[in-house]
Scaffold this active site. Structure first.
Site: not given
Length: 655
Positions: A427, A460
């Site tokens: 992340s 993403e």
């Protein structure tokens, strides 16, 4: 058979067989799906006139409407909506379509349709104008009215006809929620008259329906009675109350306009149809509808990011390293989507909770025990990592520690197939740092999922300076294969969503530290249009994760702050039952928020750091455009879709 007079059309084919049955087939040219454009409607109008003349002359006993594509009709042509929203153009176009559909319904000879694949929006409205509907009872057949997702409601007379067929409560629920039905569900609601097992059976059953002059019956009086007299207003009030829980009227006017229409005319489908256009027209040009159309087209553009044609990769096996909440849920989602998945962790005690959560997901999403059992069989615990050598995709989802990730990929690289994807769910850690331990660092991409995996559509696709275009396209293809939406982001701390979210959440937490009410701040963000407030969101993400990402992004978490003290005490939010809020059964226990004179204005102030950061991210080239930043923030955070995304909202002066 008098076919010399058949109108020449580009998108429709019409022929008459020896039994004098007309076969009308829609196959929209230069489009992968059938849509009802103005040209398609105009050609249908000419063909209906031809059918009327043949029927009156006794040369035609009936018509069967079919699709020349795998799907039936995917609604109106949304690419025309911006042009059609002009009040000088739209009313006449709607009246013309209403007229064509009414002429079909008024035909004295049977007009039957056979449905396979998507039959939604205007496609379902056309089907409801037919006298009898036959549908294939398989997973591909879907029926519904998704117009509310575009800020409108059915405008081709579908309001009154759906109420006539399904009854007021079921029809209104369908239109207000945008829910998509399977064929069997549509049959139960009387939107479909007959089910068949295979598309090849549609022609035969259509023939029988014409020769038997079958016609659909309306909903029984017992279902329609709820729309009669004073009770209709009480039903409408209940509908408004339910709509208000998910779609505030000032943000999403369409549900309320539909409910108003129902309250006035819901006891008479013909009157509802007659007044539908007047209610529909103002919605089409509204800012909400314009922005929701933009969101639709941006979402569709993401589907073009993957590999196309004969080189399109196939993903059969996935190996996930890390059976924590994120890794376990990624594995479960891939198994739900039909892939064979091996899930690796240090021992079975760590893997078992992930399997238990997976079973809950499968039971919720899949309809039969057989389907649940099959999904569970596709999800295999793999402590020793034997699945690495066989997988098409390797996803690492372990703790955010650089050396741990480097070791996992260094070991896996020696076992993986040459063309297998190697992906990290990090992340915040830059991919270039993780790839330092690899012989071929080009192979490592980022696939950053969001929690909860089953609900949030964004992934993403992280591109490092070491990746080539092909690696990213293959990664995007995998994202699309598991039913998610890829946004390509350069490897930079926090990428897009976390980097934009963190200043927003930390600013809100700082306000709480200074004595402001967390309930009020959360209520303000929701009033602005966010799906949940920043304090509740931090609790949901996990305070430990939030603190780690904040530090990775260079944001301070003062040691003497309430935030730091909660983390130190192990009060990490939803997952531990206590954070800024106490959590019971997965719900934050909140006190009543103090009153505020301008809650939406406070919400606008709260999201300002998010909007500012999104602008910086675009300027730095972390995403390729403001459009990609907007759709990424909408799909990844739920940022108010009716505003079109943070940068579109700023452009419009609304954020």
């Amino acid at each position: 058979m008098e076919q010399a007079d058949t109108p020449q059309t580009r998108h429709w084919d019409f022929s008459i067989d020896v039994e004098q049955i007309g076969w009308l087939t829609l196959n929209v040219q230069d489009n992968s799906v059938n849509v009802l454009s103005r040209e398609v409607i105009s050609e249908l109008e000419a063909l209906v006139g031809h059918v009327e003349r043949l029927g009156e002359a006794g040369s035609l006993v009936g018509v069967v409407l079919l699709s020349g594509k795998p799907g039936f009709i995917a609604g109106a042509d949304i690419s025309e909506f911006d042009q059609m929203s002009d009040p000088a153009v739209l009313p006449e176009a709607l009246r013309r379509t209403h007229g064509v559909f009414q002429r079909i319904e008024d035909l004295k000879i049977p007009f039957v349709c056979g449905i396979s694949g998507f039959c939604v929006g205007g496609g379902l409205e056309l089907a409801l104008a037919c006298h009898y509907r036959i549908a294939v009872n398989d997973d591909a057949t879907k029926l519904g009215f998704p117009e509310v997702n575009l800020g409108i409601f059915p405008g081709f007379a579908g309001t009154g006809r759906s109420i006539r067929q399904a009854g007021p409560v079921d029809a209104m629920q369908l239109m207000l929620t945008g829910k998509i039905l399977r064929a069997a569900q549509a049959r139960k609601l009387n939107l479909v008259d007959k089910l068949v097992r295979h598309p090849d059976m549609l022609r035969w059953e259509g023939r029988k329906a014409v020769l038997s002059r079958r016609r659909s019956d309306p909903a029984p009086l017992t279902k329609r009675a709820i729309a009669f007299g004073p009770i209709r207003s009480r039903v409408a009030d209940k509908m408004r109350e339910e709509a208000g829980k998910k779609a505030p009227k000032n943000h999403y006017p369409a549900p309320y306009a539909l409910i108003d229409l129902f309250e006035k005319y819901g006891d008479d489908p013909k009157k509802m149809i007659a007044h539908e256009i007047d209610s529909f027209v103002p919605l089409m040009a509204s800012p909400t509808a314009q922005n929701l159309r933009r969101v639709f087209f941006l979402s569709e553009s993401l589907k073009r990011l993957g590999v196309k044609g004969k080189d399109k990769p196939k993903f059969v096996r996935v190996h996930v390293v890390g059976a924590g909440v994120m890794g376990g849920d990624i594995a479960a989602w891939c198994a739900y989507r039909g892939m064979a998945v091996t899930l690796q962790d240090m021992d079975m005690d760590r893997i078992k909770p992930a399997l238990d959560r997976a079973k809950k997901l499968f039971k919720k999403r899949l309809k039969t025990k057989q389907a649940v059992d099959a999904a569970m069989a596709r999800l295999e615990p793999d402590v020793e990592g034997k699945g690495i050598a066989r997988c098409d995709v390797l996803i690492e989802a372990v703790v955010e520690k650089l050396e741990v990730k480097q070791q996992i990929f260094s070991n896996a690289e020696q076992q993986l197939k040459p063309n297998a994807i190697m992906a990290t769910n990090t992340s915040s850690i830059e991919l270039e740092r993780i790839a330092e331990a690899l012989d071929n660092p080009n192979r490592l991409i980022g696939l950053h999922f969001f929690n909860p995996v089953a609900q949030l559509p964004l992934i993403e696709v992280i591109r490092s300076t070491l990746n080539d275009d092909e690696a990213i396209r293959v990664g995007a293809s995998f994202v699309l294969a598991i039913g998610k939406s890829p946004v390509v982001v350069k490897s930079a701390p926090g990428f897009l969503v976390n980097r934009a979210l963190m200043p927003y959440m930390l600013e809100a937490i700082d306000r709480v530290e200074k004595g402001e009410s967390p309930e009020q701040l959360d209520a303000a963000a929701v009033a602005f249009g966010m799906p949940m407030g920043p304090i509740e969101l931090m609790d949901t993400v996990g305070l430990d994760v939030g603190a780690f990402v904040a530090r990775e992004l260079g944001q301070k978490v003062p040691e003497d702050s309430k935030f730091a003290r909660l983390v130190a005490a192990g009060k990490l939010g939803r997952k531990t039952g206590q954070g800024f809020y106490t959590w019971v059964d997965g719900k934050a226990q909140k006190e009543k928020a103090p009153a505020h004179a301008n809650l939406e204005g406070l919400g606008r102030d709260l999201v300002q750091p998010l909007v500012d950061t999104a602008e910086v991210i675009v300027s730095e080239g972390v995403v390729e455009s403001a459009d990609m930043a907007d759709i990424g923030m909408i799909l990844g955070t739920g940022f108010a879709p009716f505003l079109g995304g943070p940068l579109k909202a700023r452009e419009d002066g609304r954020a």
